[in-house]
Design a protein around this motif. Structure first.
Motif, mmCIF file in Angstrom:
data_model
loop_
_atom_site.group_PDB
_atom_site.id
_atom_site.type_symbol
_atom_site.label_atom_id
_atom_site.label_comp_id
_atom_site.label_asym_id
_atom_site.label_seq_id
_atom_site.Cartn_x
_atom_site.Cartn_y
_atom_site.Cartn_z
ATOM 1 N N ILE A 1 1.539 9.340 -5.733
ATOM 2 C CA ILE A 1 1.877 10.741 -5.416
ATOM 3 C C ILE A 1 2.805 11.283 -6.508
ATOM 4 C CG2 ILE A 1 3.178 12.238 -3.807
ATOM 5 C CD1 ILE A 1 2.003 10.569 -1.505
ATOM 6 N N LEU B 1 -5.439 12.097 -5.598
ATOM 7 C CA LEU B 1 -4.805 10.844 -5.175
ATOM 8 C C LEU B 1 -5.858 9.766 -4.926
ATOM 9 C CD1 LEU B 1 -1.997 9.736 -4.501
ATOM 10 C CD2 LEU B 1 -2.320 10.475 -2.146
ATOM 11 N N ARG B 2 -6.972 10.168 -4.362
ATOM 12 C CA ARG B 2 -8.052 9.210 -4.100
ATOM 13 C C ARG B 2 -8.554 8.596 -5.416
ATOM 14 N NH1 ARG B 2 -13.364 10.022 -4.561
ATOM 15 N NH2 ARG B 2 -14.666 8.357 -3.737
ATOM 16 N N LEU C 1 -6.905 8.033 3.250
ATOM 17 C CA LEU C 1 -5.614 8.251 2.577
ATOM 18 C C LEU C 1 -4.657 9.042 3.458
ATOM 19 C CD1 LEU C 1 -6.201 9.336 -1.127
ATOM 20 C CD2 LEU C 1 -4.902 7.389 -0.299
ATOM 21 N N TRP C 2 -5.209 10.043 4.119
ATOM 22 C CA TRP C 2 -4.403 10.890 5.012
ATOM 23 C C TRP C 2 -3.766 10.030 6.104
ATOM 24 C CZ3 TRP C 2 -2.518 15.599 4.641
ATOM 25 C CH2 TRP C 2 -2.107 16.274 5.776
ATOM 26 N N TYR D 1 2.332 22.620 7.408
ATOM 27 C CA TYR D 1 1.912 23.492 6.299
ATOM 28 C C TYR D 1 2.771 24.772 6.267
ATOM 29 C CZ TYR D 1 -2.468 20.783 5.684
ATOM 30 O OH TYR D 1 -3.391 19.803 5.444
ATOM 31 N N LEU E 1 -8.324 18.398 7.687
ATOM 32 C CA LEU E 1 -7.467 17.241 7.997
ATOM 33 C C LEU E 1 -6.560 17.517 9.191
ATOM 34 C CD1 LEU E 1 -6.592 16.202 4.345
ATOM 35 C CD2 LEU E 1 -7.993 14.900 5.951
ATOM 36 N N LEU E 2 -6.223 18.799 9.388
ATOM 37 C CA LEU E 2 -5.392 19.155 10.540
ATOM 38 C C LEU E 2 -6.244 19.610 11.728
ATOM 39 C CD1 LEU E 2 -2.341 21.137 9.117
ATOM 40 C CD2 LEU E 2 -2.517 18.724 9.620
ATOM 41 N N ASP F 1 -3.371 6.625 5.963
ATOM 42 C CA ASP F 1 -2.457 5.644 5.350
ATOM 43 C C ASP F 1 -1.107 6.266 5.015
ATOM 44 O OD1 ASP F 1 -4.330 3.672 5.492
ATOM 45 O OD2 ASP F 1 -5.012 3.875 3.421
ATOM 46 N N SER F 2 -1.135 7.517 4.572
ATOM 47 C CA SER F 2 0.118 8.118 4.112
ATOM 48 C C SER F 2 0.990 8.614 5.269
ATOM 49 C CB SER F 2 -0.161 9.242 3.118
ATOM 50 O OG SER F 2 -1.055 10.160 3.670
ATOM 51 N N GLN F 3 0.494 8.508 6.523
ATOM 52 C CA GLN F 3 1.352 8.883 7.664
ATOM 53 C C GLN F 3 2.603 7.997 7.685
ATOM 54 O OE1 GLN F 3 0.611 11.503 9.089
ATOM 55 N NE2 GLN F 3 -1.602 11.712 9.190
ATOM 56 N N GLY F 4 2.431 6.742 7.258
ATOM 57 C CA GLY F 4 3.546 5.798 7.309
ATOM 58 C C GLY F 4 4.551 5.964 6.170
ATOM 59 N N ILE G 1 -10.620 10.351 1.514
ATOM 60 C CA ILE G 1 -9.488 11.268 1.726
ATOM 61 C C ILE G 1 -8.932 11.129 3.146
ATOM 62 C CG2 ILE G 1 -8.946 13.731 1.992
ATOM 63 C CD1 ILE G 1 -10.778 14.188 -0.471
ATOM 64 N N LEU H 1 0.839 -1.204 0.000
ATOM 65 C CA LEU H 1 0.000 0.000 0.000
ATOM 66 C C LEU H 1 0.875 1.255 0.000
ATOM 67 C CD1 LEU H 1 -2.804 1.397 0.262
ATOM 68 C CD2 LEU H 1 -2.557 1.210 2.725
ATOM 69 N N LYS H 2 1.941 1.216 0.821
ATOM 70 C CA LYS H 2 2.877 2.351 0.850
ATOM 71 C C LYS H 2 3.465 2.576 -0.538
ATOM 72 C CE LYS H 2 4.513 2.046 5.616
ATOM 73 N NZ LYS H 2 5.656 2.175 6.483
ATOM 74 N N LEU I 1 0.910 4.194 -2.823
ATOM 75 C CA LEU I 1 0.745 5.607 -2.470
ATOM 76 C C LEU I 1 1.927 6.427 -2.977
ATOM 77 C CD1 LEU I 1 -0.606 5.515 1.193
ATOM 78 C CD2 LEU I 1 -1.594 6.810 -0.679
ATOM 79 N N LEU J 1 -5.078 15.442 -2.458
ATOM 80 C CA LEU J 1 -5.668 14.226 -1.874
ATOM 81 C C LEU J 1 -6.905 13.778 -2.651
ATOM 82 C CD1 LEU J 1 -5.157 15.039 1.883
ATOM 83 C CD2 LEU J 1 -4.202 13.075 0.681
ATOM 84 N N ARG J 2 -7.652 14.749 -3.187
ATOM 85 C CA ARG J 2 -8.825 14.367 -4.000
ATOM 86 C C ARG J 2 -8.354 13.639 -5.268
ATOM 87 N NH1 ARG J 2 -12.827 19.290 -4.808
ATOM 88 N NH2 ARG J 2 -14.315 17.634 -5.277
ATOM 89 N N LYS K 1 3.995 14.536 3.533
ATOM 90 C CA LYS K 1 3.908 13.135 3.936
ATOM 91 C C LYS K 1 5.248 12.406 4.029
ATOM 92 C CE LYS K 1 -0.290 12.775 4.719
ATOM 93 N NZ LYS K 1 -0.577 12.832 6.151
#
Lengths: 170, 316
Positions: free
Chosen positions: A116, A162-163, B43-44, A137, B11-12, B46-49, B40, A108-109, A112, A159-160, A131
Motif C-alpha cells: 500500500i 495493489l493486486r 484483497l479487500w 468513504y 465492495l461496499l 485480507d486488508s480488513q485485518g 480484489i 501477509l499483513k 499488504l 485495489l487493482r 483500511k
C-alpha cells in the motif's frame, strides 16, 4: 559459520529486517502497548542471537513467532495484566491457530502494508484511511476535502494496482 | 463506464442495478477480468485485518540490538579472561596446526577463482569501501590486493577515495576504472551498464574510454554505446529491487526502466509527446507488471514485439 563472521551477521540482519515489524505488530496485538511490544521483540532477537544459530534453524519464521508469542504472554504475566481477553487469546493462539498459520497471517499483513505504501500518493492516502484507520468513504471525502465519487474511484483503482503488486510479491 | 468507481462501490455493496449490470458484463468480457475482481475481493477481505497495523522503526531497533549485543560481548570477554589465560597453552598448540592449514589454504586460493560476494551480500574492503552484490550475481576477486574484480551480474560500489590507488572492475564488454565514487555495474551476457551516483569513473571499451560523471548511465552491447543523464535515485535498483518515482516525467521513467531492464522498451512516438508524470514505487516487479501498472495509472498503451515492449500512447 561463527557469530562473528561477516556472512553470519549479514544473514542475521536479513532475518531481523524481514521479521521485526510483523513480529512487533503480532506482539502488540497481545500486549496492546507498542513500547512493550518492541521491548519483547528485542528480547526475542537478543536471545535468538545468543542461544541459537541462524543457519541451523530450518524455519526461522515459525521459530521467531513462537518465541514472540511466549515472550509477550510472559510480559503480561510478569506485569499481572493477564486479562480474560488475554487468556482467551492465549488459548486461541495455542489451541486453535497453529503458529505457522499465525505467522503467515502477519507476513501477509506486512506485505499488504508495504505494498500500500508503494501506491501513487492519492491512492495510498485513501486506502490507508480506509483500511488502517477504518474510515468510511464519506469520512475520507471529508478528511481529504474531495468528493465521495473520487474516493470510490481511487479505492477501485488502488485495489487493482495493489493486486498487481501483491501478485508479484506473493 | 468507470470500472474503478463501480468496483469501489461494489465492495461496499452500494452499487446500483445499472452498475451491477455493467460489472457483470465486464466480468464476462474476459476471463482475466473475472480473476481480477476475485483477487480484489480477496484483497479487500485480507486488508480488513490491517487496522492498527504499525510501522515500527526497524533500523533504530537493529542499532539498539547491536549495541546491546556488543556491550554483552565486552562483559563476557572480561569475565572469561582468567579462563582464556588457562587455555593459552592449548591455543598455542592449536594455532601452530592452524597456521599450517592456513598456508595450505592460501596456496589453494591463489590457484582458483575466489568469489567474494554473491546474492545480496555486502563485501567490505580494508579501506572501508563496500560492494553490494545483487541476487544471482557473482563478484570474483581477480588479484590478491583486492584492487581488481570480475563481475557477473550486478553490484553497487561505494569506493573510498585514496591517492595513487584505483579499483578495476572487469566485465565482458569493458572495464571500469575507479578512483573514489559510488556507482552501479550491471554485467550480463548481452551488455554492460555503468551508472554513476557520485564522483567519476572511466568506462573503457575496446575502442575508447568514456568518462562518466554523477547522474550518467552508459550501456555497451559490443556494438554501440548509449549514454543518458538520469536522476541517480534508482541507480542501486539492481541490488535493492526497488524503483522509486516521485512525479517523474514518463520519458525519464522509460529511460530509467531501460537502464534497469537492459533496453527492453521502445518509444514509438516522440519523447516530447509523453508529458505524463509517474509517482509510484515498484518492488521486485518484472517489466510487464510495471507497464501493466502504468496502464492503470496513466493510461499507457503498449504492445510486445519480439522481446521488446513498444509504447504506443498515453492518456493522462
Amino acid at each position: 559459520m561463527t557469530h562473528d563472521s561477516h556472512k553470519y551477521k549479514s544473514q542475521f540482519q536479513v532475518i531481523f529486517k524481514e521479521y521485526y515489524n510483523p513480529l512487533c505488530n503480532f506482539a502488540n496485538s497481545i500486549l496492546r502497548d507498542s513500547a512493550l511490544a518492541e521491548d519483547a521483540i528485542q528480547d526475542v532477537f537478543t536471545s535468538f542471537w545468543q542461544k541459537s544459530k541462524v543457519d541451523t534453524i530450518d524455519n526461522p519464521k515459525a521459530f521467531l513467532f513462537q518465541c514472540a508469542k511466549n515472550r509477550a504472554f510472559e510480559v503480561l504475566r510478569s506485569k499481572k495484566k493477564m486479562s480474560d481477553y488475554a487468556l482467551k487469546l492465549e488459548r486461541e493462539y495455542t489451541d486453535v491457530l497453529a503458529i505457522e498459520e499465525l505467522s503467515e497471517r502477519y507476513m501477509l499483513k506486512e506485505k499488504l502494508f508495504r505494498k500500500i505504501a508503494e501506491l501513487p500518493p492519492q491512492c495510498q492516502k485513501i486506502l490507508k484511511l480506509s483500511k488502517l484507520n477504518g474510515f468510511t468513504y464519506k469520512e475520507i471525502a471529508t478528511e481529504l476535502d474531495i468528493s465521495v465519487k473520487t474516493v470510490e474511484n481511487q479505492i477501485g483503482r488502488g485495489l487493482r494496482l495493489l493486486r498487481l503488486k501483491m501478485a508479484t510479491a506473493l | 463506464m468507470n470500472i474503478d468507481r463501480i468496483i469501489g462501490r461494489f465492495l461496499l455493496g452500494k452499487q446500483s442495478q445499472d452498475e451491477l449490470k455493467t460489472l457483470e458484463q465486464w466480468k464476462t468480457d474476459a476471463q482475466e477480468n473475472l480473476k481480477e475482481l476475485q483477487g480484489i475481493q480477496q484483497l479487500w477481505r485480507d486488508s480488513q485485518g490491517l487496522q492498527d497495523y504499525q510501522d515500527f522503526n526497524v533500523d533504530s531497533a537493529l542499532a539498539k540490538l547491536e549495541s546491546t549485543l556488543s556491550n554483552d560481548k565486552n562483559v563476557h570477554h572480561t569475565g572469561s579472561k582468567v579462563k582464556s589465560l588457562l587455555s593459552l597453552k592449548w591455543i598455542s598448540g592449536i594455532a601452530a596446526s592452524f597456521l599450517i592449514l592456513f598456508l595450505g589454504y592460501q596456496y589453494m586460493v591463489t590457484q582458483q577463482t575466489t568469489v567474494v560476494g554473491s546474492n545480496r551480500t555486502v563485501h567490505l574492503l580494508a579501506d572501508g569501501s563496500s560492494i553490494e552484490v545483487a541476487d544471482g550475481s557473482d563478484l570474483i576477486l581477480a588479484d590478491s590486493n583486492e584492487k581488481v574484480f570480475k563481475l557477473k551480474g550486478s553490484a553497487y560500489f561505494e569506493i573510498e577515495k585514496q591517492e595513487n590507488t584505483q579499483i578495476e572492475i572487469l566485465t565482458d564488454y569493458g572495464e571500469i576504472i575507479v578512483v573514489g565514487t559510488a556507482f552501479a555495474v550491471q554485467s550480463t551476457d548481452d551488455y554492460t551498464t555503468v551508472s554513476v551516483s557520485e564522483g567519476k569513473v572511466n568506462f573503457n571499451i575496446a575502442n575508447g574510454s568514456f568518462p562518466l560523471t554523477a547522474g550518467m548511465t552508459a550501456s555497451f552491447d559490443g556494438q554501440s554505446m548509449t549514454v543518458h543523464t538520469l536522476s541517480s535515485v534508482n541507480f542501486k535498483s539492481q541490488v535493492t529491487g526497488k524503483l522509486i518515482y516521485d512525479s517523474v516525467p514518463l520519458y525519464q521513467v522509460v529511460n530509467d526502466l531501460n537502464r534497469h531492464f537492459g533496453n527492453k522498451i521502445l518509444l514509438s512516438e516522440e519523447e516530447s509527446n509523453f508529458g505524463c508524470k509517474v509517482s509510484s514505487v515498484f518492488s521486485d516487479l518484472v517489466l510487464a507488471d510495471i507497464l501493466q501498472e502504468l496502464s492503470l495509472t496513466i493510461g499507457l498503451k503498449f504492445h510486445k514485439e519480439e522481446n521488446k515492449y513498444v509504447i504506443d500512447s498515453v492518456s493522462c
